[in-house]
Design a protein around this motif. Structure first.
Motif, mmCIF file in Angstrom:
data_model
loop_
_atom_site.group_PDB
_atom_site.id
_atom_site.type_symbol
_atom_site.label_atom_id
_atom_site.label_comp_id
_atom_site.label_asym_id
_atom_site.label_seq_id
_atom_site.Cartn_x
_atom_site.Cartn_y
_atom_site.Cartn_z
ATOM 1 N N ASN A 1 -0.648 23.729 14.987
ATOM 2 C CA ASN A 1 -1.128 24.673 15.997
ATOM 3 C C ASN A 1 -1.012 24.026 17.379
ATOM 4 O OD1 ASN A 1 -2.508 26.496 17.630
ATOM 5 N ND2 ASN A 1 -3.954 27.039 15.999
ATOM 6 N N ASP B 1 6.120 17.640 8.612
ATOM 7 C CA ASP B 1 6.485 19.039 8.831
ATOM 8 C C ASP B 1 5.539 19.637 9.863
ATOM 9 O OD1 ASP B 1 7.396 21.588 8.770
ATOM 10 O OD2 ASP B 1 6.758 22.033 6.712
ATOM 11 N N LEU B 2 6.061 19.996 11.028
ATOM 12 C CA LEU B 2 5.241 20.520 12.115
ATOM 13 C C LEU B 2 5.300 22.037 12.226
ATOM 14 C CD1 LEU B 2 6.059 17.893 14.906
ATOM 15 C CD2 LEU B 2 4.083 17.965 13.390
ATOM 16 N N THR B 3 5.832 22.698 11.209
ATOM 17 C CA THR B 3 5.940 24.159 11.278
ATOM 18 C C THR B 3 4.571 24.835 11.307
ATOM 19 O OG1 THR B 3 6.146 24.222 8.860
ATOM 20 C CG2 THR B 3 8.187 24.196 10.147
ATOM 21 N N ASP B 4 3.570 24.201 10.667
ATOM 22 C CA ASP B 4 2.231 24.792 10.629
ATOM 23 C C ASP B 4 1.300 24.188 11.676
ATOM 24 O OD1 ASP B 4 2.996 26.368 8.476
ATOM 25 O OD2 ASP B 4 2.398 24.863 7.003
#
Length: 234
Positions: free
Chosen positions: A216, A211-214
């Protein structure tokens, strides 16, 4: 071909190919198709022989499956006393005695890591304990984590086998997953990537965050610039 754009293997070719030898192996020209076919058959046979020497056929890996103890809830006490004994004896014979292997004139010696007699006693008791305690057996790792937590002193030899079972490559799923990742990394447009670079990209693909939603993305280039081989100008 521009040497600067050559793959690592092609770049090493002038050093590997010298004086009629390729990496120390003599190179000869086949005079006929039959001679070529014979050389090819001999080459393949020797590869198969080397593979057989390195990975001899043995059933001890499949014997580890009894440590999951999946069907013991369905067994009567009489059947339970006999279940899995043959497999544990095979493992006890292998890991309970000194092993010597010779390959390419090199001898490797492995000392015994468990007591065969005590192993059989522990196995007889462990099956009864797991059944009586109704320990979940969906996962072998979870089962042996419970056994190690609550019965660590009762089954020291069995726990050694459990560790081996959990680290042995007893199936090919991980290998197949790695090949699939490699095929996604090494496309036709990226066929000159070095082996080390491929390994790094595969580790990111397999072990990196799903999951790369968080993630930076703004700080990532800053961290990359700190690396010695960074390609960005600072």
């Amino acid at each position: 071909m521009n040497p600067d754009n050559a793959s690592p293997h092609l770049s090493r070719l002038p050093d590997d190919l010298k004086d009629g030898l390729f990496m120390g192996h003599a190179i000869s020209r086949c005079k006929s198709p039959n001679e070529f076919e014979g050389a090819r058959t001999k080459f393949i046979d020797e590869i198969l022989q080397n593979i057989s020497k390195r990975f001899p056929a043995t059933e001890f890996l499949s014997c580890f499956s009894v440590l999951a103890m999946r069907p013991i809830s369905l067994l009567s006490m009489d059947d339970l006393s006999e279940w899995g004994n043959r497999e544990i004896k095979i493992l006890a014979e292998y890991y309970g005695h000194r092993q010597t292997r010779t390959y390419d004139n090199n001898t490797a010696v492995s000392e015994a890591i468990l007591d065969p007699d005590k192993l059989m006693e522990e196995w007889s008791t462990c099956k009864k304990v797991v059944k009586a305690q109704l320990y979940p057996r969906v996962s072998m790792a979870s089962l042996w984590q419970l056994i190690a937590e609550y019965h660590t002193d009762m089954f020291p030899n069995l726990q050694k086998l459990a560790v081996l079972a959990l680290i042995h490559p007893i199936h090919t799923a991980d290998c197949e997953r790695a090949f699939s990742s490699q095929n996604r990394v090494t496309t036709k447009l990226r066929c000159r990537i070095s082996g080390d670079h491929i390994g790094e990209l595969m580790r990111v693909m397999i072990m990196g965050p799903k999951d790369l939603t968080d993630f930076n993305f703004k700080d990532a280039p800053k961290e990359f610039r700190k690396k010695k081989r960074g390609i960005f100008s600072v």
